[in-house]
Design an enzyme around this catalytic site. Structure first.
Site, mmCIF file in Angstrom:
data_model
loop_
_atom_site.group_PDB
_atom_site.id
_atom_site.type_symbol
_atom_site.label_atom_id
_atom_site.label_comp_id
_atom_site.label_asym_id
_atom_site.label_seq_id
_atom_site.Cartn_x
_atom_site.Cartn_y
_atom_site.Cartn_z
ATOM 1 N N LYS A 185 0.796 -1.066 -0.073
ATOM 2 C CA LYS A 185 -0.052 0.154 0.210
ATOM 3 C C LYS A 185 0.940 1.457 -0.141
ATOM 4 O O LYS A 185 1.975 0.936 0.110
ATOM 5 C CB LYS A 185 -1.002 -0.041 1.227
HETATM 6 C C1 LIG Z 1 -4.865 -5.288 0.947
HETATM 7 C C2 LIG Z 1 -6.173 -5.268 0.930
HETATM 8 C C3 LIG Z 1 -6.720 -5.755 2.007
HETATM 9 C C4 LIG Z 1 -6.014 -6.595 2.966
HETATM 10 O O1 LIG Z 1 -5.060 -5.698 3.654
HETATM 11 P P1 LIG Z 1 -4.091 -6.475 4.945
HETATM 12 O O2 LIG Z 1 -3.671 -5.351 5.918
HETATM 13 O O3 LIG Z 1 -3.096 -7.054 3.973
HETATM 14 O O4 LIG Z 1 -5.025 -7.058 5.640
HETATM 15 C C5 LIG Z 1 -8.249 -6.003 2.113
HETATM 16 N N1 LIG Z 1 -8.921 -5.377 1.092
HETATM 17 C C6 LIG Z 1 -8.127 -4.689 0.008
HETATM 18 C C7 LIG Z 1 -9.083 -4.116 -1.271
HETATM 19 C C8 LIG Z 1 -6.892 -4.768 -0.155
HETATM 20 O O5 LIG Z 1 -6.202 -4.088 -0.999
#
Ligand SMILES: *Cc1c(COP(=O)(O)O)cnc(C)c1O
Length: 382
Positions: A185
């Protein structure tokens, strides 16, 4: 641009370095390593940036989403609507609560939930809707709110830190917002997540739920007048606490978020302009109501016009040192969901198309201008 000089461009690279490393010294030296002053500081500035009353740090977006549903009282017999094209955990958290996942199709242009299809999926059992702001582009929240009425909205803003819709930040658009700080992210704490809400009761409840259900935090107890008295536990909670090591990194990262997005926005505009002549590739398009967070630059490959299939194109770009990825997956096409719910890929044609033809190309803050030029030249050379 010289394509014979091969470059190596990953799909994403976190922007962490010496400042983040130095920030972890304070908790390490003080000995207060779990949730404490650094997490509180991170929460405070995150809430300010996203214009919400409360921000609660947790271990991931997945646990953020889970706590949100628990706090809303989701359980067996309830239905929760999620878009069919998203990361798998958006759906998994519904099952953690013993409730039923109801998929809604997505618009293959924005890759976000299609309000028209969403409307058809609502029943008397619908207890929450999880709109996803995929790749950093907010879902059409006004349309969704009109359709949802009193049904709570849990924003999956895992990709959407710093994004906005009609001047309102992601995380302030629904009942509860959830964010991720996974290295893929825009800003990262290794693993990590944040919950946002303007609702005092829900914030209080989620604060207890993330800390085993304890009525006060560990920090409050240790620094209170009677640290030897254990608090009461009125709820069955979880251990979803973020550590202060992560909180310290988060504080440094969050202060750079807007700069990261501004840089990505410039390069996204460059891609859009330079790739406009590639008739088989559709770059992201959205209206002026949206402030994109640019977690990813997800395109759509029109195979009817393309020289090769999407997968062949990804392979050829990989050979040239350029990493690409399908945007994400259609959850209803994953084996587990296919079998659990007996769904066909074609039941959600928008998500199926997004699954089969989306392609994210590299966009991150460690790319040089030569890297961007190289990506454009390589795609054009196909
Ligand atoms: C990355 C992501 C998640 C999960 O995030 P984590 O912090 O790895 O649990 C959930 N929903 C979306 C849309 C994502 O891109």
């Amino acid at each position: 641009m010289n394509l014979t000089e091969k470059r190596n461009i990953p799909i994403s690279l976190p922007m962490t370095g010496i400042e983040e490393w130095e920030a972890t010294k304070e908790p390490l030296m003080s000995g207060w390593i779990t949730s404490g002053p650094k997490v509180r500081e991170f929460e405070k500035i995150f809430a300010e940036r996203h214009q919400v009353k409360h921000a609660l740090a947790v271990t991931s977006a997945t646990t953020a989403l889970h706590l949100a549903l628990v706090a809303l009282g989701i359980g067996p017999g309830d239905e929760v609507i999620v878009p069919a094209f998203t990361w798998v955990s958006t759906a998994n958290v519904v099952l953690y609560c013993g409730a039923k996942v109801v998929f809604a199709d997505v618009d293959p242009v924005t890759f976000n939930i299609d309000p028209v299809d969403l409307k058809k999926r609502i029943t008397s059992k619908t207890k929450a809707i999880i709109p996803v702001h995929l790749f950093g582009l907010c879902a059409d929240m006004d349309e969704i709110k009109k359709i949802a009425g009193a049904i709570p909205l849990v924003e999956d803003g895992a990709c959407a830190a710093g994004a906005g819709y009609k001047g309102v930040p992601a995380g302030a658009l629904g009942t509860i917002g959830c964010f991720s700080f996974h290295p893929r992210k825009s800003i990262t704490t290794g693993e990590g997540g944040m919950i946002t809400t303007n609702d005092d009761r829900l914030a209080d409840l989620m604060g207890m739920l993330r800390n085993h259900g304890a009525s006060i935090s560990e920090e409050q107890r240790h620094h209170g007048p009677r640290p030897y008295i254990l608090p009461d536990f009125n709820l069955m909670g979880f251990n979803y606490r973020m550590t202060d090591l992560q909180g310290a990194v988060g504080v440094v990262q969050l202060k750079k978020l807007d700069q990261y997005i501004d840089e990505r926005e410039i390069w996204a505009a460059y891609y859009k302009k330079e790739l406009a002549s590639v008739e088989w590739l559709r770059t992201p398009s959205f209206g002026k109501d949206y402030k994109h967070g640019w977690q990813s630059f997800a395109c759509f490959v029109d195979e009817s016009k393309a020289p090769f299939s999407r997968n062949e194109i990804m392979e050829k770009l990989q050979e040239m040192g350029i990493s690409t990825r399908p945007g994400t997956h259609a959850v209803h096409m994953l084996n587990f969901y296919k079998e659990t719910y007996q769904i066909k890929a074609s039941d959600f044609p928008g998500a199926q198309a997004a699954n089969d033809y989306s392609m994210a190309i590299p966009l991150h803050n460690r790319m040089s201008s030569e890297d961007f030029e190289y990506v454009v030249a390589a795609i054009k050379a196909l």
